[in-house]
Design a protein around this motif. Structure first.
Motif, mmCIF file in Angstrom:
data_model
loop_
_atom_site.group_PDB
_atom_site.id
_atom_site.type_symbol
_atom_site.label_atom_id
_atom_site.label_comp_id
_atom_site.label_asym_id
_atom_site.label_seq_id
_atom_site.Cartn_x
_atom_site.Cartn_y
_atom_site.Cartn_z
ATOM 1 N N VAL A 36 -5.190 -2.211 9.866
ATOM 2 C CA VAL A 36 -5.824 -3.276 9.084
ATOM 3 C C VAL A 36 -6.762 -2.619 8.078
ATOM 4 O O VAL A 36 -7.666 -1.880 8.457
ATOM 5 N N LEU A 37 -6.509 -2.870 6.813
ATOM 6 C CA LEU A 37 -7.373 -2.387 5.738
ATOM 7 C C LEU A 37 -8.172 -3.577 5.226
ATOM 8 O O LEU A 37 -7.690 -4.365 4.417
ATOM 9 N N ASP A 38 -9.392 -3.726 5.747
ATOM 10 C CA ASP A 38 -10.233 -4.843 5.344
ATOM 11 C C ASP A 38 -10.904 -4.501 4.016
ATOM 12 O O ASP A 38 -11.337 -3.372 3.804
ATOM 13 N N VAL A 46 -13.389 2.044 -5.141
ATOM 14 C CA VAL A 46 -14.345 3.148 -5.019
ATOM 15 C C VAL A 46 -13.666 4.481 -4.709
ATOM 16 O O VAL A 46 -14.329 5.449 -4.360
ATOM 17 N N GLY A 47 -12.338 4.532 -4.836
ATOM 18 C CA GLY A 47 -11.646 5.810 -4.773
ATOM 19 C C GLY A 47 -11.052 6.217 -3.447
ATOM 20 O O GLY A 47 -10.780 7.399 -3.226
ATOM 21 N N PHE A 48 -10.818 5.274 -2.534
ATOM 22 C CA PHE A 48 -10.257 5.629 -1.235
ATOM 23 C C PHE A 48 -8.731 5.596 -1.193
ATOM 24 O O PHE A 48 -8.137 5.777 -0.136
ATOM 25 N N MET A 49 -8.078 5.372 -2.320
ATOM 26 C CA MET A 49 -6.611 5.279 -2.359
ATOM 27 C C MET A 49 -5.967 6.543 -1.781
ATOM 28 O O MET A 49 -5.074 6.469 -0.948
ATOM 29 N N ASP A 50 -6.418 7.717 -2.230
ATOM 30 C CA ASP A 50 -5.846 8.976 -1.738
ATOM 31 C C ASP A 50 -6.055 9.139 -0.238
ATOM 32 O O ASP A 50 -5.163 9.605 0.478
ATOM 33 N N ASP A 51 -7.235 8.751 0.253
ATOM 34 C CA ASP A 51 -7.519 8.862 1.687
ATOM 35 C C ASP A 51 -6.613 7.945 2.508
ATOM 36 O O ASP A 51 -6.120 8.326 3.572
ATOM 37 N N VAL A 52 -6.382 6.740 2.023
ATOM 38 C CA VAL A 52 -5.491 5.817 2.730
ATOM 39 C C VAL A 52 -4.077 6.382 2.758
ATOM 40 O O VAL A 52 -3.391 6.326 3.790
ATOM 41 N N MET A 59 0.923 8.752 10.392
ATOM 42 C CA MET A 59 1.447 7.706 11.278
ATOM 43 C C MET A 59 2.959 7.751 11.340
ATOM 44 O O MET A 59 3.613 8.197 10.408
ATOM 45 N N SER A 60 3.472 7.230 12.460
ATOM 46 C CA SER A 60 4.916 7.086 12.560
ATOM 47 C C SER A 60 5.336 5.968 11.610
ATOM 48 O O SER A 60 4.513 5.198 11.129
ATOM 49 N N GLN A 61 6.595 5.857 11.363
ATOM 50 C CA GLN A 61 7.081 4.822 10.463
ATOM 51 C C GLN A 61 7.113 3.446 11.139
ATOM 52 O O GLN A 61 7.348 2.457 10.488
ATOM 53 N N LYS A 62 6.871 3.382 12.435
ATOM 54 C CA LYS A 62 6.990 2.126 13.179
ATOM 55 C C LYS A 62 5.629 1.450 13.362
ATOM 56 O O LYS A 62 5.163 1.278 14.474
ATOM 57 N N HIS A 63 4.982 1.090 12.269
ATOM 58 C CA HIS A 63 3.731 0.351 12.358
ATOM 59 C C HIS A 63 3.676 -0.678 11.237
ATOM 60 O O HIS A 63 4.406 -0.585 10.261
ATOM 61 N N LYS A 64 2.830 -1.666 11.425
ATOM 62 C CA LYS A 64 2.625 -2.701 10.411
ATOM 63 C C LYS A 64 1.241 -2.518 9.814
ATOM 64 O O LYS A 64 0.289 -2.233 10.538
ATOM 65 N N THR A 65 1.145 -2.675 8.510
ATOM 66 C CA THR A 65 -0.140 -2.574 7.834
ATOM 67 C C THR A 65 -0.501 -3.931 7.253
ATOM 68 O O THR A 65 0.315 -4.572 6.593
ATOM 69 N N ILE A 66 -1.724 -4.340 7.519
ATOM 70 C CA ILE A 66 -2.243 -5.596 6.999
ATOM 71 C C ILE A 66 -3.394 -5.258 6.069
ATOM 72 O O ILE A 66 -4.321 -4.542 6.459
ATOM 73 N N MET A 67 -3.316 -5.729 4.838
ATOM 74 C CA MET A 67 -4.407 -5.523 3.887
ATOM 75 C C MET A 67 -5.071 -6.867 3.619
ATOM 76 O O MET A 67 -4.403 -7.836 3.286
ATOM 77 N N ILE A 68 -6.377 -6.898 3.790
ATOM 78 C CA ILE A 68 -7.144 -8.101 3.523
ATOM 79 C C ILE A 68 -7.927 -7.834 2.242
ATOM 80 O O ILE A 68 -8.681 -6.866 2.164
ATOM 81 N N LEU A 69 -7.695 -8.679 1.245
ATOM 82 C CA LEU A 69 -8.335 -8.439 -0.048
ATOM 83 C C LEU A 69 -8.530 -9.721 -0.819
ATOM 84 O O LEU A 69 -7.880 -10.719 -0.550
ATOM 85 N N ALA A 70 -9.444 -9.652 -1.761
ATOM 86 C CA ALA A 70 -9.745 -10.834 -2.568
ATOM 87 C C ALA A 70 -8.955 -10.849 -3.869
ATOM 88 O O ALA A 70 -8.694 -11.905 -4.419
ATOM 89 N N THR A 71 -8.591 -9.677 -4.374
ATOM 90 C CA THR A 71 -7.859 -9.605 -5.638
ATOM 91 C C THR A 71 -6.652 -8.689 -5.476
ATOM 92 O O THR A 71 -6.724 -7.676 -4.794
ATOM 93 N N MET A 72 -5.553 -9.049 -6.092
ATOM 94 C CA MET A 72 -4.333 -8.247 -6.010
ATOM 95 C C MET A 72 -4.265 -7.341 -7.236
ATOM 96 O O MET A 72 -3.793 -7.730 -8.295
ATOM 97 N N LEU A 73 -4.785 -6.131 -7.081
ATOM 98 C CA LEU A 73 -4.832 -5.159 -8.169
ATOM 99 C C LEU A 73 -3.471 -4.497 -8.362
ATOM 100 O O LEU A 73 -2.692 -4.388 -7.420
ATOM 101 N N ASN A 74 -3.214 -4.008 -9.570
ATOM 102 C CA ASN A 74 -1.971 -3.282 -9.830
ATOM 103 C C ASN A 74 -1.852 -2.065 -8.923
ATOM 104 O O ASN A 74 -0.761 -1.731 -8.467
#
Length: 184
Positions: A36-38, A46-52, A59-74
Motif C-alpha cells: 500500500v502506497l499511501d 518529493v522524489g521517492f519514485m526511484d525508491d519505490v 518483491m516477487s511478481q505475485k503481489h498486489k499494489t494499492i496506491m492511495i492518492l488525491a491526484t493522478m499524475l502522469n
C-alpha cells in the motif's frame, strides 16, 4: 531475535527506511502479498519514485499494489504501466465531483482575499479544502474566512472529538471550507 526476521504481517515505513532494512538483510519482501502506497502522489512529488521502483524490484511478481492518492499524475500513470498488469483505477470522487487544483504563492496576509476570490469563482455550490503549510496558518485562514464561509481548521493539534465533528460537518452539513495541513 529481530521481529522482522521472525516474520511479521505488516511493515510500515518510509521508502528509505524499507530499503535500508532490505540492504542490511533484516527485511525480505519475497513473500509480500500486498503493498500500500499511501499518498503516492505526494511521495512521488518529493522524489521517492526511484525508491519505490527499487523496493518493487525486491518483491516477487505475485503481489498486489494499492496506491492511495488525491491526484493522478502522469508520472503515476507511467509507473502503473511499467509495474502493473491490468491496473484498475477506483475513482471515489466519481463523476459527481469536479476537482480543481490551484497553487498560488502569496504572503500570509494576502491569502484570505485570494482564497475568497477563488472559492467565489470556482466553488459556487461545492465544498473546498485549502491546504496550508503550518497548523498556525490553518487556524488563521479558517478564522479569517469565517465571516464569509463556514470554515474549520484540521491539523494535528485538533482533538479526536473535534476532528470527527469537523469531518462530519464538512461531509454532511454546515462546513463548506476545510483548511488543513499535514503538519503534526
Amino acid at each position: 531475535m529481530d521481529p522482522l526476521k521472525q516474520g511479521v504481517d505488516v511493515v510500515a515505513g518510509t521508502p528509505g527506511r524499507v530499503i535500508d532494512l532490505i540492504k542490511r538483510g533484516s527485511l525480505s519482501l519475497l513473500e509480500v502479498q500486498f503493498v500500500v502506497l499511501d499518498e503516492a502522489d505526494q511521495m512521488f512529488n518529493v522524489g521517492f519514485m526511484d525508491d519505490v521502483e527499487t523496493i518493487q524490484g525486491y518483491m516477487s511478481q505475485k503481489h498486489k499494489t494499492i496506491m492511495i492518492l488525491a491526484t493522478m499524475l502522469n508520472s503515476i500513470i507511467k509507473l502503473t504501466q511499467k509495474f502493473f498488469k491490468n491496473p484498475v483505477n477506483v475513482d471515489l470522487a466519481g463523476d459527481f465531483i469536479q476537482i480543481s487544483l490551484f497553487a498560488i504563492s502569496s504572503e500570509m496576509r494576502e491569502k484570505p482575499a485570494i482564497i475568497g476570490t477563488l472559492i467565489t469563482e470556482h466553488a459556487k455550490v461545492g465544498k473546498c479544502i485549502v491546504f496550508t503549510k503550518t497548523k498556525c496558518n490553518a487556524d488563521q485562514l479558517a478564522s479569517a474566512r469565517q465571516r464569509h464561509f463556514s470554515s474549520e481548521a484540521l491539523h494535528g493539534d485538533i482533538s479526536q472529538k473535534e476532528m470527527k465533528r469537523t469531518l462530519s460537518g464538512v461531509r454532511d452539513g454546515p462546513f463548506n471550507m476545510l483548511v488543513a495541513t499535514d503538519d503534526d
